[in-house]
Enzyme design. Sequence first.
Site, PDB file in Angstrom:
ATOM      1  N   CYS A 134       0.835  -1.199   0.000  1.00 57.15           N
ATOM      2  CA  CYS A 134       0.000   0.000   0.000  1.00 57.15           C
ATOM      3  C   CYS A 134       0.868   1.246   0.000  1.00 57.15           C
ATOM      4  O   CYS A 134       1.454   1.605   1.028  1.00 57.15           O
ATOM      5  CB  CYS A 134      -0.919   0.002   1.228  1.00 57.15           C
ATOM      6  SG  CYS A 134      -1.939   1.486   1.362  1.00 57.15           S
ATOM      7  N   CYS A 137      -0.355   4.099   2.228  1.00 62.33           N
ATOM      8  CA  CYS A 137      -0.063   3.874   3.637  1.00 62.33           C
ATOM      9  C   CYS A 137       1.400   4.138   3.973  1.00 62.33           C
ATOM     10  O   CYS A 137       1.710   4.714   5.020  1.00 62.33           O
ATOM     11  CB  CYS A 137      -0.386   2.425   4.024  1.00 62.33           C
ATOM     12  SG  CYS A 137      -2.042   1.866   3.579  1.00 62.33           S
ATOM     13  N   ASP A 138       2.324   3.708   3.101  1.00 61.05           N
ATOM     14  CA  ASP A 138       3.722   3.600   3.493  1.00 61.05           C
ATOM     15  C   ASP A 138       4.729   4.416   2.693  1.00 61.05           C
ATOM     16  O   ASP A 138       5.906   4.452   3.057  1.00 61.05           O
ATOM     17  CB  ASP A 138       4.144   2.118   3.439  1.00 61.05           C
ATOM     18  CG  ASP A 138       3.338   1.256   4.395  1.00 61.05           C
ATOM     19  OD1 ASP A 138       2.945   1.756   5.451  1.00 61.05           O
ATOM     20  OD2 ASP A 138       3.103   0.074   4.067  1.00 61.05           O
TER      21      ASP A 138
END
Length: 309
Positions: A134, A137-138
């Site tokens: 993701c 997300c990261d």
Amino acid sequence: MARECDVVIIGGGPAGLAAGIYAARARRCAFLIEKEIPGGQIALAATVENYPGFPDGVNGFDLSQAMKAQGEKYGLSVVFAEVTEITSSGRLHVVHTSDGDYITKAVILTSGAAYRRLGVPGEERLTGRGVSYCATCDAAFFKDQEVAVVGGGDSAIDEGLTVSRYASKVYVIHRRNQLRATPILQERAFAEPKMQFIWDTVVTEITGDEQVTGVRLRNVKTGAESELSVAGVFVFIGQQPSTDYLGGRLRLDEGGRVFVNEWMETEIPGIFAAGDVRRNAARQIVSAAGDGATAAIRADQYISENFSE
């Protein structure tokens, strides 16, 4: 002997946990059935930085455990079992599991989707330590670092462009000699100076002890092997919705996701779907939780409308 309840929630990711909180707070008898660990994919995240209310981020496992505890506080029952089938008996539904059967007035499908993995050495061990599925997300964790993106479809290129906002270089590793992404995404990718393409190549291993340090590669045409030093590996080779237990009862899109309306209702009365398992999901924790809440609210209304005391 089968257990009876108002709502059965299948899957303990953020959509399922949110649905459980709302169903329990509505004073419905609710069972959440999860075959592995509460939280699903978020339980593997070392830090979740984009969930509202946590300006410094929150550990994914801690967040999922807190959501589980919140549901249980209001009476949610969490059962660890695998769902094998859903059948109907009149207006009621029967959820068949490895722990027995559950007879229920409403079912909320929140079984999510599993990221397809490369299946190479180092991938599982370094997930959350440089291996990610993701970018939203990261990606911010890799500011000014070199990373690899594996895949050539829409998700890989779209997420790769997201990574390029932070990373100093993004190596796109694709097993073919051309992308499968839509033309507009390809145009953006080829125009991005930080993106470099490695064609006809697969990852054979992800290296590193405590954190990712690189990948080993093999050219599928020549067989030549090489190594590439990167701080992160983003894998985007597709998702597989967890819908096998439906046995064809519900209409699915070409990717295997469930069709729903704005209230998360499927075409079968009393069966709802929320989160990554539904069509056109945003695939974010916050949106999955919103889906779950919506499904639980509508399930509560459905029960009130169709099951008089």
